[in-house]
Scaffold this motif. Sequence first.
Motif, PDB file in Angstrom:
ATOM      1  N   GLN A  37       0.823  -1.093  -0.140  1.00  0.00           N
ATOM      2  CA  GLN A  37       0.006  -0.059  -0.253  1.00  0.00           C
ATOM      3  C   GLN A  37       0.872   1.188  -0.162  1.00  0.00           C
ATOM      4  O   GLN A  37       0.620   2.417  -0.716  1.00  0.00           O
ATOM      5  N   ARG A  38       2.148   1.081   0.901  1.00  0.00           N
ATOM      6  CA  ARG A  38       2.953   2.265   0.785  1.00  0.00           C
ATOM      7  C   ARG A  38       3.458   2.593  -0.804  1.00  0.00           C
ATOM      8  O   ARG A  38       3.610   3.793  -1.032  1.00  0.00           O
ATOM      9  N   GLN A  39       3.764   1.562  -1.252  1.00  0.00           N
ATOM     10  CA  GLN A  39       4.256   1.725  -2.702  1.00  0.00           C
ATOM     11  C   GLN A  39       3.317   2.321  -3.607  1.00  0.00           C
ATOM     12  O   GLN A  39       3.568   3.284  -4.475  1.00  0.00           O
ATOM     13  N   GLN A  40       1.987   1.847  -3.714  1.00  0.00           N
ATOM     14  CA  GLN A  40       1.023   2.332  -4.500  1.00  0.00           C
ATOM     15  C   GLN A  40       0.796   3.891  -4.009  1.00  0.00           C
ATOM     16  O   GLN A  40       0.566   4.622  -4.952  1.00  0.00           O
ATOM     17  N   THR A  41       0.680   4.347  -2.986  1.00  0.00           N
ATOM     18  CA  THR A  41       0.630   5.495  -2.384  1.00  0.00           C
ATOM     19  C   THR A  41       1.405   6.715  -2.780  1.00  0.00           C
ATOM     20  O   THR A  41       1.344   7.789  -3.341  1.00  0.00           O
ATOM     21  N   LEU A  42       2.718   6.019  -2.816  1.00  0.00           N
ATOM     22  CA  LEU A  42       3.860   6.824  -3.086  1.00  0.00           C
ATOM     23  C   LEU A  42       3.688   7.196  -4.758  1.00  0.00           C
ATOM     24  O   LEU A  42       4.056   8.232  -5.072  1.00  0.00           O
ATOM     25  N   LEU A  43       3.642   6.054  -5.503  1.00  0.00           N
ATOM     26  CA  LEU A  43       3.551   6.323  -7.092  1.00  0.00           C
ATOM     27  C   LEU A  43       2.345   7.296  -7.391  1.00  0.00           C
ATOM     28  O   LEU A  43       2.568   7.962  -8.227  1.00  0.00           O
ATOM     29  N   LYS A  44       1.345   7.212  -6.730  1.00  0.00           N
ATOM     30  CA  LYS A  44      -0.001   7.585  -7.111  1.00  0.00           C
ATOM     31  C   LYS A  44       0.162   9.416  -6.538  1.00  0.00           C
ATOM     32  O   LYS A  44      -0.038  10.040  -7.565  1.00  0.00           O
ATOM     33  N   THR A  45       0.795   9.354  -5.389  1.00  0.00           N
ATOM     34  CA  THR A  45       1.035  10.993  -5.214  1.00  0.00           C
ATOM     35  C   THR A  45       2.118  11.693  -6.057  1.00  0.00           C
ATOM     36  O   THR A  45       1.730  12.638  -6.520  1.00  0.00           O
ATOM     37  N   MET A  46       3.288  10.876  -6.282  1.00  0.00           N
ATOM     38  CA  MET A  46       4.364  11.546  -6.884  1.00  0.00           C
ATOM     39  C   MET A  46       3.878  11.663  -8.576  1.00  0.00           C
ATOM     40  O   MET A  46       4.076  12.457  -9.154  1.00  0.00           O
ATOM     41  N   ASN A  47       3.177  10.821  -9.009  1.00  0.00           N
ATOM     42  CA  ASN A  47       2.568  10.758 -10.375  1.00  0.00           C
ATOM     43  C   ASN A  47       1.562  12.187 -10.495  1.00  0.00           C
ATOM     44  O   ASN A  47       1.713  12.850 -11.565  1.00  0.00           O
ATOM     45  N   ALA A  48       0.933  12.425  -9.526  1.00  0.00           N
ATOM     46  CA  ALA A  48       0.009  13.470  -9.476  1.00  0.00           C
ATOM     47  C   ALA A  48       0.876  14.837  -9.448  1.00  0.00           C
ATOM     48  O   ALA A  48       0.556  15.871 -10.134  1.00  0.00           O
ATOM     49  N   ILE A  49       1.696  15.050  -8.561  1.00  0.00           N
ATOM     50  CA  ILE A  49       2.649  16.138  -8.405  1.00  0.00           C
ATOM     51  C   ILE A  49       3.374  16.197  -9.710  1.00  0.00           C
ATOM     52  O   ILE A  49       3.632  17.417 -10.323  1.00  0.00           O
ATOM     53  N   MET A  50       3.898  15.281 -10.455  1.00  0.00           N
ATOM     54  CA  MET A  50       4.723  15.301 -11.545  1.00  0.00           C
ATOM     55  C   MET A  50       3.834  15.759 -12.801  1.00  0.00           C
ATOM     56  O   MET A  50       4.190  16.695 -13.650  1.00  0.00           O
ATOM     57  N   GLN A  51       2.627  15.433 -12.940  1.00  0.00           N
ATOM     58  CA  GLN A  51       1.744  15.956 -13.905  1.00  0.00           C
ATOM     59  C   GLN A  51       1.227  17.299 -13.409  1.00  0.00           C
ATOM     60  O   GLN A  51       1.252  18.095 -14.420  1.00  0.00           O
ATOM     61  N   TYR A  52       1.044  17.638 -12.411  1.00  0.00           N
ATOM     62  CA  TYR A  52       0.763  19.072 -11.821  1.00  0.00           C
ATOM     63  C   TYR A  52       1.859  20.173 -12.420  1.00  0.00           C
ATOM     64  O   TYR A  52       1.564  21.270 -12.921  1.00  0.00           O
ATOM     65  N   GLN A  53       3.280  19.556 -12.132  1.00  0.00           N
ATOM     66  CA  GLN A  53       4.375  20.705 -12.333  1.00  0.00           C
ATOM     67  C   GLN A  53       5.247  19.929 -13.593  1.00  0.00           C
ATOM     68  O   GLN A  53       6.348  19.986 -13.476  1.00  0.00           O
ATOM     69  N   TYR A  54       4.512  19.606 -14.524  1.00  0.00           N
ATOM     70  CA  TYR A  54       5.019  18.976 -15.746  1.00  0.00           C
ATOM     71  C   TYR A  54       6.010  19.999 -16.218  1.00  0.00           C
ATOM     72  O   TYR A  54       7.075  19.349 -16.769  1.00  0.00           O
ATOM     73  N   ASP A  55       5.791  21.241 -16.427  1.00  0.00           N
ATOM     74  CA  ASP A  55       6.786  22.244 -17.093  1.00  0.00           C
ATOM     75  C   ASP A  55       8.023  22.325 -16.237  1.00  0.00           C
ATOM     76  O   ASP A  55       9.203  22.499 -16.985  1.00  0.00           O
ATOM     77  N   PHE A  56       7.957  22.148 -15.017  1.00  0.00           N
ATOM     78  CA  PHE A  56       9.058  22.520 -14.097  1.00  0.00           C
ATOM     79  C   PHE A  56       9.980  21.085 -14.251  1.00  0.00           C
ATOM     80  O   PHE A  56      11.473  21.251 -14.537  1.00  0.00           O
ATOM     81  N   PHE A  57       9.420  20.091 -14.460  1.00  0.00           N
ATOM     82  CA  PHE A  57      10.286  18.654 -14.414  1.00  0.00           C
ATOM     83  C   PHE A  57      10.724  18.582 -15.931  1.00  0.00           C
ATOM     84  O   PHE A  57      11.897  18.045 -15.965  1.00  0.00           O
ATOM     85  N   LEU A  58      10.175  19.297 -16.824  1.00  0.00           N
ATOM     86  CA  LEU A  58      10.937  19.263 -18.313  1.00  0.00           C
ATOM     87  C   LEU A  58      11.783  20.309 -18.169  1.00  0.00           C
ATOM     88  O   LEU A  58      12.928  20.036 -18.857  1.00  0.00           O
ATOM     89  N   THR A  59      11.840  21.720 -17.770  1.00  0.00           N
ATOM     90  CA  THR A  59      12.826  22.750 -17.801  1.00  0.00           C
ATOM     91  C   THR A  59      13.736  22.981 -16.728  1.00  0.00           C
ATOM     92  O   THR A  59      14.792  23.459 -16.876  1.00  0.00           O
ATOM     93  N   GLY A  60      13.269  22.553 -15.513  1.00  0.00           N
ATOM     94  CA  GLY A  60      13.963  22.950 -14.047  1.00  0.00           C
ATOM     95  C   GLY A  60      14.042  24.295 -13.949  1.00  0.00           C
ATOM     96  O   GLY A  60      14.657  24.726 -12.930  1.00  0.00           O
TER      97      GLY A  60
END
Length: 490
Positions: free
Chosen positions: A348-371
């Motif tokens: 459950q920890r693995q699933q929650t970590l991935l789900k949360t981080m994926n949502a953050i990545m999608q929300y801040q997509y431009d930052f993770f592309l450009t820095g």
Amino acid sequence: MLKQNLQQKLLQKLSPQQIQFIKLLQVPTVSLDTRIKEELEENPALEDLSLTNMTEPEEQYPDRDPDEDTYNGDDEGSSDEFNIDDYLQEDNVNDYGSRYDQNGEDEDERKEIPIAVQSSFFENLQAQLDLLPLSDKDFRIGQQIIGSLDDDGYLRRSITSLTDDLAFSQNVMAEDDEVEEMLKVIQEFDPPGVGARTLQECLLIQLRKKDQNDPIIKKAINVVEHYLDEFTRKHYDKLEKSLNMDSEELRGVVNEILKLNPKPGDSNEVNTKQMQVIPDFHIINNDGVLILTLNAKNAPELRVSRSYQDMFEHYDKAAQKDKKLKEAVQFVKQKLDSAKWFIDAIKQRQQTLLKTMNAIMQYQYDFFLTGDEKSLKPMILKDIADKIGMDISTVSRVANSKYVQTEHGTFLLKSFFSEAIQMESGEEVSNKEVKKILEEHIGKEDKRHPLADEKLTEILKDSGYNIARRTVAKYREQMNIPVARLRKEL
């Protein structure tokens, strides 16, 4: 008058499994291995496949599905003969994984891994004390002084208090003058400045150990001894007038003082206090497409012991005939349930970590592309909680202790959350963007005439960021940037 009433109440309580999951969720990757080892030691029914490194012929369990879950993983061959006492004693084993050696070597043949040994600050002082030709009384006074130092290397207690401690706890009758003399001896120890009672005394001890014939050292001692307040407040104009020095000469004195260590006790502890950061996630930019992966350390190969499952079935049948075995059956069942709960919590920890981080990545997509920090969007915990359908507290536990590694660096997830600032155009931007602009302007300022908060507010307003001076001061303090007066340089 006493009365009895019958009431119904609706209470929300966390189950033991939920509590276990919450605790595991907060554990960062760097500490997860330790937590799993603790569980392996406490529960012999839980096994780690990476420790066993053993396989079993498929024909031994012909009915087993090769794709079954790790709960039903196999162990070394089991038989119908058991000794329940052996299993009851397993709780006393220090490391249940230690019986399995990855290289197939014997315990006696296993090579020891060398561990770096570093003397602590207090051990270093004690070693220097041991080398001095002292009387027994002076030696015990020295020990008392060293034991009274704080982690920064300062003596925060009065001489009278030390004298009282020696009398009551050590039965050593000493005068204040004797303790004072022994303190001077300690102050000659390395690192320089140790045993000081104030910052001023600490700096003076260090300066007096330098070349006294150097005119810069003499002037530095004069500044620390008589003008320390002006120095710390960076009132350089007053210092130039009072000491009759020009800017170049004062700059040399200031640089000499800045080389000193205000916390000598930290000098031997710097490396040991740094916490190792192991990223929990990795984000790779594959031609404009971001790929998120979870650190493999977060997905250990755990399973429930096959031998414990077989033993439970064997003794459960026997317990129906023999009441004496019921306690043993209950013990084995408890260990099996605990192992399954722990594996469930890890998954459950693995699933929650991935789900949360994926949502953050999608929300801040431009930052993770450009820095570029200016491309960070305003984002609060509720934004991610709503996106993944979880509670805000769950997102907070993930964000406060987890790191993600990108091609632009390694970041704490908490750093991606920020409040919104409304521009004059009506557009909302992250306060991270405002902080970045502040940092850039302060970095480019003339250090002889640093920018005051009022001037920084004007610069931001000219750029369309309509924020108050007190907000600028708050952001500056959050970035650990001092006020303009303390940023002044010669």
